[in-house]
Design an enzyme around this catalytic site. Structure first.
Site, mmCIF file in Angstrom:
data_model
loop_
_atom_site.group_PDB
_atom_site.id
_atom_site.type_symbol
_atom_site.label_atom_id
_atom_site.label_comp_id
_atom_site.label_asym_id
_atom_site.label_seq_id
_atom_site.Cartn_x
_atom_site.Cartn_y
_atom_site.Cartn_z
ATOM 1 N N ARG A 48 68.271 102.356 112.935
ATOM 2 C CA ARG A 48 67.323 103.279 113.564
ATOM 3 C C ARG A 48 67.084 102.949 115.030
ATOM 4 O O ARG A 48 66.812 103.846 115.833
ATOM 5 C CB ARG A 48 65.994 103.269 112.804
ATOM 6 C CG ARG A 48 66.141 104.013 111.496
ATOM 7 C CD ARG A 48 64.844 104.145 110.766
ATOM 8 N NE ARG A 48 65.002 105.117 109.707
ATOM 9 C CZ ARG A 48 64.218 105.194 108.635
ATOM 10 N NH1 ARG A 48 63.214 104.346 108.498
ATOM 11 N NH2 ARG A 48 64.417 106.109 107.729
ATOM 12 N N LYS B 119 64.419 114.111 89.761
ATOM 13 C CA LYS B 119 63.406 115.026 89.208
ATOM 14 C C LYS B 119 63.498 116.453 89.721
ATOM 15 O O LYS B 119 63.660 116.672 90.920
ATOM 16 C CB LYS B 119 62.021 114.503 89.588
ATOM 17 C CG LYS B 119 61.646 113.224 88.913
ATOM 18 C CD LYS B 119 60.208 112.979 89.259
ATOM 19 C CE LYS B 119 59.694 111.635 88.872
ATOM 20 N NZ LYS B 119 58.527 111.330 89.711
ATOM 21 N N GLY C 145 62.394 112.576 103.632
ATOM 22 C CA GLY C 145 61.305 113.527 103.382
ATOM 23 C C GLY C 145 61.338 114.696 104.348
ATOM 24 O O GLY C 145 61.148 115.854 103.963
HETATM 25 P P1 AMP Z 1 66.106 111.503 94.310
HETATM 26 O O1 AMP Z 1 65.357 110.501 95.122
HETATM 27 O O2 AMP Z 1 65.254 112.501 93.612
HETATM 28 O O3 AMP Z 1 67.251 112.125 95.062
HETATM 29 O O4 AMP Z 1 66.730 110.693 93.109
HETATM 30 C C1 AMP Z 1 67.676 109.703 93.291
HETATM 31 C C2 AMP Z 1 67.693 108.832 92.083
HETATM 32 O O5 AMP Z 1 68.025 109.627 90.947
HETATM 33 C C3 AMP Z 1 68.754 107.756 92.157
HETATM 34 O O6 AMP Z 1 68.119 106.514 92.178
HETATM 35 C C4 AMP Z 1 69.557 107.950 90.898
HETATM 36 O O7 AMP Z 1 69.854 106.753 90.231
HETATM 37 C C5 AMP Z 1 68.656 108.796 90.023
HETATM 38 N N1 AMP Z 1 69.419 109.582 89.037
HETATM 39 C C6 AMP Z 1 70.438 110.408 89.260
HETATM 40 N N2 AMP Z 1 70.926 110.892 88.121
HETATM 41 C C7 AMP Z 1 70.193 110.354 87.121
HETATM 42 C C8 AMP Z 1 70.210 110.457 85.706
HETATM 43 N N3 AMP Z 1 71.112 111.231 85.081
HETATM 44 N N4 AMP Z 1 69.297 109.761 85.004
HETATM 45 C C9 AMP Z 1 68.401 108.977 85.642
HETATM 46 N N5 AMP Z 1 68.318 108.841 86.971
HETATM 47 C C10 AMP Z 1 69.210 109.514 87.715
#
Ligand code: AMP
Length: 411
Positions: A36, A218, A391
């Protein structure tokens, strides 16, 4: 209307306040990754070369308890910056008061100072006293709640404000919105200018066909992104943990996979609204537990009882690759599986490869975990742009106005 840019502003001999993003990872008082700081250099060097008095400031971490005043001191950042610029960077160990004012008033053109962590104002009140609630947590919140006096005060220290911190552009803080609202002249720095240009090209003026890829843990984190992109994209490919809530909405079995019961209705509505726009996994790699153990490929979208889906399967990779083939714009946010596990990074890797193979497309990763995954898997240089703000880029994809950018003057 387009925002004022650095080259639109005369900076010679002026006191230029620059909000940078020096929120770097630290361990025991040492900067462990200086990406950064490197990213901010073009703006800083331009200002030095053009004879500005360069006054830099940033937040570093979250200042919650008194101990953070030691842990999150900016001095080590000033040292790294001085090395990179090969120039003296005067560190001012406070963010307000006579020491800072005198340091600024005695600057010569082309000199650089960095003042203390702006979030120290979250724990230190206007009388210079530490301000805690009854749980011992920072309660002044002058930076993060955009205290009007603090924004006005910081603005009074300079002639021009440059916002070059994209990572906090989705927050209305005193060090971005507060200053921009109280100073005669403001503009975007080179880094933020590039972010805005790239995100706008990807999300607001996408060349068609436009394919969005969404994944990650999520659905709840991505609802607004799906909502916004459903109106803009030709296809939305969904993978990762969030795909299982959609699978349930469609009537498939998901075993012990990540599932948000309270978002099944939302997913149903998206499927009804999106019709054949939304493409879901048609097979998965499943495991009996959340661990980096060898998985089993499912024959179709269903997950076996007692198992959880941790990655998209090979047929899905083929399907997603085919959908990406003719894309002219690709925007990606969220990994296709648990990419941190060697056994479950194949889907994410394959999507990286499919995007990397597109020779005539604008390809953008929207920060956060997908950016980390692409870099970790060796695809750093294969995208048109990887956003630096998790974010902030997510909120841009949601179609939201980013207050830190909106507050800067129009051209
Ligand atoms: P996000 O911050 O919402 O983009 O989520 C990223 C996180 O989602 C990463 O740490 C991944 O390990 C997790 N992730 C992706 N696919 C899965 C899955 N099928 N089950 C559980 N966690 C997941």
């Amino acid at each position: 209307m387009a925002k004022k840019e650095l080259k639109d502003v005369s900076v010679s001999g002026k006191k230029v306040l620059v909000r940078v993003d020096f929120n770097v990872p630290m361990k025991n008082g040492t900067v462990t990754n200086d990406n950064r700081i490197t990213a901010a250099l073009p703006t800083i060097q331009y200002l030095i070369e053009n004879g500005a008095k360069v006054i830099l400031f940033s937040h570093l971490g979250k200042v919650k308890v008194e101990e953070d005043l030691k842990k999150l001191d900016m001095q080590p950042v000033a040292d790294v910056l001085a090395q990179k610029l090969n120039k003296t960077v005067k560190f001012v160990p406070t963010f307000e008061g006579s020491e800072l004012e005198e340091a600024i008033n005695s600057m010569a053109n082309g000199e650089v100072i960095l003042f203390q962590n702006t979030r120290f104002a979250d724990i230190i009140d206007g009388n210079g006293q530490i301000c805690l609630d009854d749980k011992g947590q920072a309660a002044a919140k002058r930076e993060s709640k955009n205290n009007p006096e603090l924004g006005k005060y910081w603005a009074s220290l300079g002639d021009v404000f440059v916002n070059d911190a994209f990572g906090t552009a989705h927050r209305a803080h005193a060090s971005n919105v507060g200053i921009a609202s109280n100073i005669a002249e403001s503009c975007l720095g080179f880094l933020v200018e590039k972010e805005v240009k790239m995100l706008s090209q990807g999300v607001d003026q996408p060349a068609k066909p436009f394919v969005a890829i969404l994944g990650g843990a999520k659905v709840s984190d991505k609802i607004d992104v799906i909502e916004n992109l459903l109106n803009k994209a030709d296809k939305i490919l969904i993978g990762g943990g969030m795909a299982y809530t959609f699978a349930v909405a469609k009537g498939d079995k998901v075993g012990k996979s990540l599932l948000e019961n309270d978002k099944i209705e939302v997913a149903k509505n998206f499927l009804a609204k999106g019709k054949d726009k939304i493409i879901l996994p048609i097979d998965n790699i499943e495991a009996p537990e959340f661990a980096d153990v060898e998985g089993k490929i499912t024959p179709d979208a269903n997950i076996d009882d007692g198992y959880m889906g941790l990655d998209i399967g090979p047929k899905t990779v083929e399907l997603f690759t085919k959908e990406l083939q003719d894309a002219k714009t690709v925007v990606w946010n969220g990994p296709m599986g648990v990419f941190e596990f060697e056994n479950y990074n194949k889907g994410t890797k394959a999507v990286c490869a499919a995007i990397a193979n597109l020779t005539d497309a604008f390809t953008l990763i929207g920060g956060g975990d997908s950016a980390a995954a692409a870099i970790q898997l060796g695809y750093k240089d294969k995208f048109t742009y990887i956003s630096t703000g998790g974010g902030a880029s997510l909120e841009y994809m949601e179609g939201k106005v980013l207050p830190g950018i909106a507050a800067v003057q129009d051209k």
